[in-house]
Design a protein around this motif. Structure first.
Motif, PDB file in Angstrom:
ATOM      1  N   UNK A   1      -7.848   1.985   2.828  1.00  0.00           N
ATOM      2  CA  UNK A   1      -7.384   0.991   1.714  1.00  0.00           C
ATOM      3  C   UNK A   1      -5.808   1.266   1.483  1.00  0.00           C
ATOM      4  N   UNK A   2      -5.421   0.419   0.213  1.00  0.00           N
ATOM      5  CA  UNK A   2      -4.109   0.295  -0.015  1.00  0.00           C
ATOM      6  C   UNK A   2      -4.042   0.697  -1.558  1.00  0.00           C
TER       7      UNK A   2
ATOM      8  N   UNK B   1       6.454  -0.252  -2.257  1.00  0.00           N
ATOM      9  CA  UNK B   1       5.646  -0.524  -3.318  1.00  0.00           C
ATOM     10  C   UNK B   1       4.192   0.231  -3.244  1.00  0.00           C
ATOM     11  N   UNK B   2       3.930   0.569  -2.146  1.00  0.00           N
ATOM     12  CA  UNK B   2       2.690   1.283  -1.994  1.00  0.00           C
ATOM     13  C   UNK B   2       2.651   1.952  -0.456  1.00  0.00           C
ATOM     14  N   UNK B   3       1.254   2.192  -0.221  1.00  0.00           N
ATOM     15  CA  UNK B   3       0.898   2.727   1.234  1.00  0.00           C
ATOM     16  C   UNK B   3      -0.406   2.619   1.448  1.00  0.00           C
ATOM     17  N   UNK B   4      -0.731   2.664   2.858  1.00  0.00           N
ATOM     18  CA  UNK B   4      -2.168   2.531   3.536  1.00  0.00           C
ATOM     19  C   UNK B   4      -2.527   3.985   3.049  1.00  0.00           C
ATOM     20  N   UNK B   5      -3.876   4.005   2.582  1.00  0.00           N
ATOM     21  CA  UNK B   5      -4.258   5.329   2.148  1.00  0.00           C
ATOM     22  C   UNK B   5      -4.661   6.208   3.181  1.00  0.00           C
ATOM     23  N   UNK B   6      -5.323   5.784   4.433  1.00  0.00           N
ATOM     24  CA  UNK B   6      -5.835   7.100   5.219  1.00  0.00           C
ATOM     25  C   UNK B   6      -4.547   7.458   6.116  1.00  0.00           C
TER      26      UNK B   6
ATOM     27  N   UNK C   1      -0.939   6.668   5.336  1.00  0.00           N
ATOM     28  CA  UNK C   1       0.323   6.818   4.507  1.00  0.00           C
ATOM     29  C   UNK C   1       1.585   6.006   4.925  1.00  0.00           C
ATOM     30  N   UNK C   2       1.301   5.046   5.873  1.00  0.00           N
ATOM     31  CA  UNK C   2       2.176   4.040   6.346  1.00  0.00           C
ATOM     32  C   UNK C   2       2.701   3.267   5.019  1.00  0.00           C
TER      33      UNK C   2
ATOM     34  N   UNK D   1       5.861  -6.184   4.119  1.00  0.00           N
ATOM     35  CA  UNK D   1       5.677  -5.692   5.413  1.00  0.00           C
ATOM     36  C   UNK D   1       5.104  -4.243   5.259  1.00  0.00           C
ATOM     37  N   UNK D   2       4.527  -3.919   6.311  1.00  0.00           N
ATOM     38  CA  UNK D   2       4.256  -2.443   6.697  1.00  0.00           C
ATOM     39  C   UNK D   2       5.015  -1.923   7.852  1.00  0.00           C
ATOM     40  N   UNK D   3       4.852  -0.699   7.916  1.00  0.00           N
ATOM     41  CA  UNK D   3       5.597  -0.118   9.173  1.00  0.00           C
ATOM     42  C   UNK D   3       5.115   1.049   9.576  1.00  0.00           C
TER      43      UNK D   3
END
Length: 178
Positions: free
Chosen positions: A31-32, A71-76, A78-79, A93-95
């Motif tokens: 999730x996000x 502004x947030x992260x991917x829940x599984x 942490x990216x 973006x994400x990284x």
């Protein structure tokens, strides 16, 4: 030490925190989470600023850029999910973290189109927030294809792999070809 970090954040990053929206969407195992505006300064620790207050930004390829705001992260995993405040549209973006360098992956051409995709993601996650729910209510190929098409059109991006992977369902054989 913590006060120094917050001083650095407040003195170098000027942006309107009220533009950002808190949201938490779970889908199966992932999730996000988007942070509340009141959490944004703290969210920069480890990215643009070290907990001791020292900046972690740089100008070289692979450095965290000063204009990037988490502004947030991917829940599984942490990216981070972050915007570039140097762009009028607040490109999103994400990284992958933990590599020793940063490679920004475009996931939306603007923050507002990102929010539209997040709303669609929220609807797709209904009755699929947890692994058991997803197993009991698997996504159909039509739902997957519609979501990916919506992302491409709304986020105005040609590479939708991030979103495809986010909503993939290995049990049902739905997802990107890897």
């Amino acid at each position: 030490m913590r006060g120094a970090a917050l001083y650095f954040l407040e003195s170098t990053m000027e942006y309107d925190k009220s533009k950002f929206k808190s949201m938490d969407v779970s889908f199966g195992y992932t999730g996000i989470k988007l942070f509340d505006p009141s959490e944004l300064d703290k969210a920069q620790l480890g990215y643009s600023v070290h907990p001791n207050g020292e900046p972690l930004t740089g100008m070289e390829q692979g450095d965290w850029q000063e204009s990037w705001v988490v502004i947030g992260h991917i829940t599984d995993c942490g990216d981070p999910i972050f915007v570039d405040i140097s762009t009028d549209d607040l490109v999103v973006f994400t990284a992958t973290h933990g590599r020793g360098f940063w490679v920004a992956e475009l996931i939306s051409s603007s923050y507002y189109s990102f929010l539209a995709v997040m709303d669609k993601f929220l609807k797709l996650s209904q009755d699929r927030s947890f692994p058991v729910e997803l197993e009991n209510n698997p996504m159909t190929r039509a739902e997957y294809d519609e979501f990916v098409s919506f992302v491409s059109d709304t986020a105005k991006i040609s590479d939708t792999f991030f979103w495809e992977l986010l909503v993939s369902d290995e049990e049902s054989g739905i997802g990107p070809e890897i």
